[in-house]
Design an enzyme around this catalytic site. Structure first.
Site, mmCIF file in Angstrom:
data_model
loop_
_atom_site.group_PDB
_atom_site.id
_atom_site.type_symbol
_atom_site.label_atom_id
_atom_site.label_comp_id
_atom_site.label_asym_id
_atom_site.label_seq_id
_atom_site.Cartn_x
_atom_site.Cartn_y
_atom_site.Cartn_z
ATOM 1 C CG ASP A 11 -1.953 -1.123 1.201
ATOM 2 O OD1 ASP A 11 -1.890 -1.969 0.298
ATOM 3 O OD2 ASP A 11 -2.799 -1.164 2.110
ATOM 4 C CE LYS A 121 -4.026 -3.958 1.585
ATOM 5 N NZ LYS A 121 -4.778 -3.146 2.546
ATOM 6 C CB CYS A 169 -2.112 -2.467 5.417
ATOM 7 S SG CYS A 169 -3.779 -1.746 5.399
#
Length: 228
Positions: A11, A121, A169
């Protein structure tokens, strides 16, 4: 199995970085040189993950009625849509990484051309999904990415993790990588947290399950450098 490492970069997207990210992690952009250093190593498998939410995602404070809709502060309970007995507490966030927006894009200064796979995701509006493997519900999962499949198809033994954010994350991706049976290494200098005070607890969770926190000069990285 013979050692075969993969690098998973979690990310590293515009919305998680200053100056304009809606959910910017302090110093988020500063990890890019270290991530690019890792990308230059002979990892046979290199994967980027992206939060990639629909506009009506359950984690967005804007999708909940006041007064319990303050980004960063409000907590809500999410119920597994396929098993009403299973619930998760989760924090609400500003709108971020919405599909098709600038905020969902990987940082341009990343060596994006070195990734063989980009795993998206958080696409199911009904569930939070910090881990790049799956949402946190287990009985059953609601949303699973193809990350575990990519790693298994490539006969990966060891997963090295970098990215954002260290306490969300990155943490959940590392815990799930271990749960999926991979030796798991988190490269500390290549991550930044939302809340630095949370890191001590994150590292305790790692040591409980066998995730190893390493530096970029660690022996585990030297092993990748020697990989051929």
């Amino acid at each position: 199995m013979t050692f075969k490492p993969a690098l998973v970069v979690v990310d590293v997207q515009e919305d998680f970085c200053p100056p304009n990210g809606s959910l910017a992690v302090q110093g988020g952009r500063d990890i890019v040189p270290t991530v690019n250093e890792l990308l230059s190593l002979p990892f046979p498998v290199k994967i980027a993950t992206k939060d990639f939410h629909p506009q009506d995602h359950i984690s967005f404070a804007s999708n909940h009625p006041p007064p319990n809709n303050k980004p960063f502060e409000s907590m809500i309970t999410i119920t597994n849509p396929l098993n009403l007995e299973e619930t998760q507490e989760t924090r609400l966030w500003p709108d971020h990484c919405v599909q098709g927006t600038k905020g969902s894009e990987l940082l341009p200064e990343l060596d994006i051309g070195k990734f063989q796979h980009i795993v998206e995701k958080g696409q199911d509006r009904r569930v939070e999904m910090y881990s790049a493997f799956a949402d946190p519900f287990t009985n059953p999962n609601i949303s699973r990415s193809n990350l575990a499949q990519i790693l298994r198809d490539a006969s990966v033994t060891d997963v090295y993790i970098a990215g954002l954010a260290a306490d969300y994350c990155v943490k959940f991706t590392a815990l799930d990588a271990r749960k999926e049976g991979f030796n798991t290494w988190v490269v500390g200098e290549a991550t930044k947290p939302v809340d630095a005070s949370a890191l001590e607890d994150v590292y305790k969770e790692y040591s409980k399950v066998g995730v190893t926190l390493i530096g970029k000069e660690d022996e585990a990285i030297q092993k990748v450098k020697a990989y051929s």
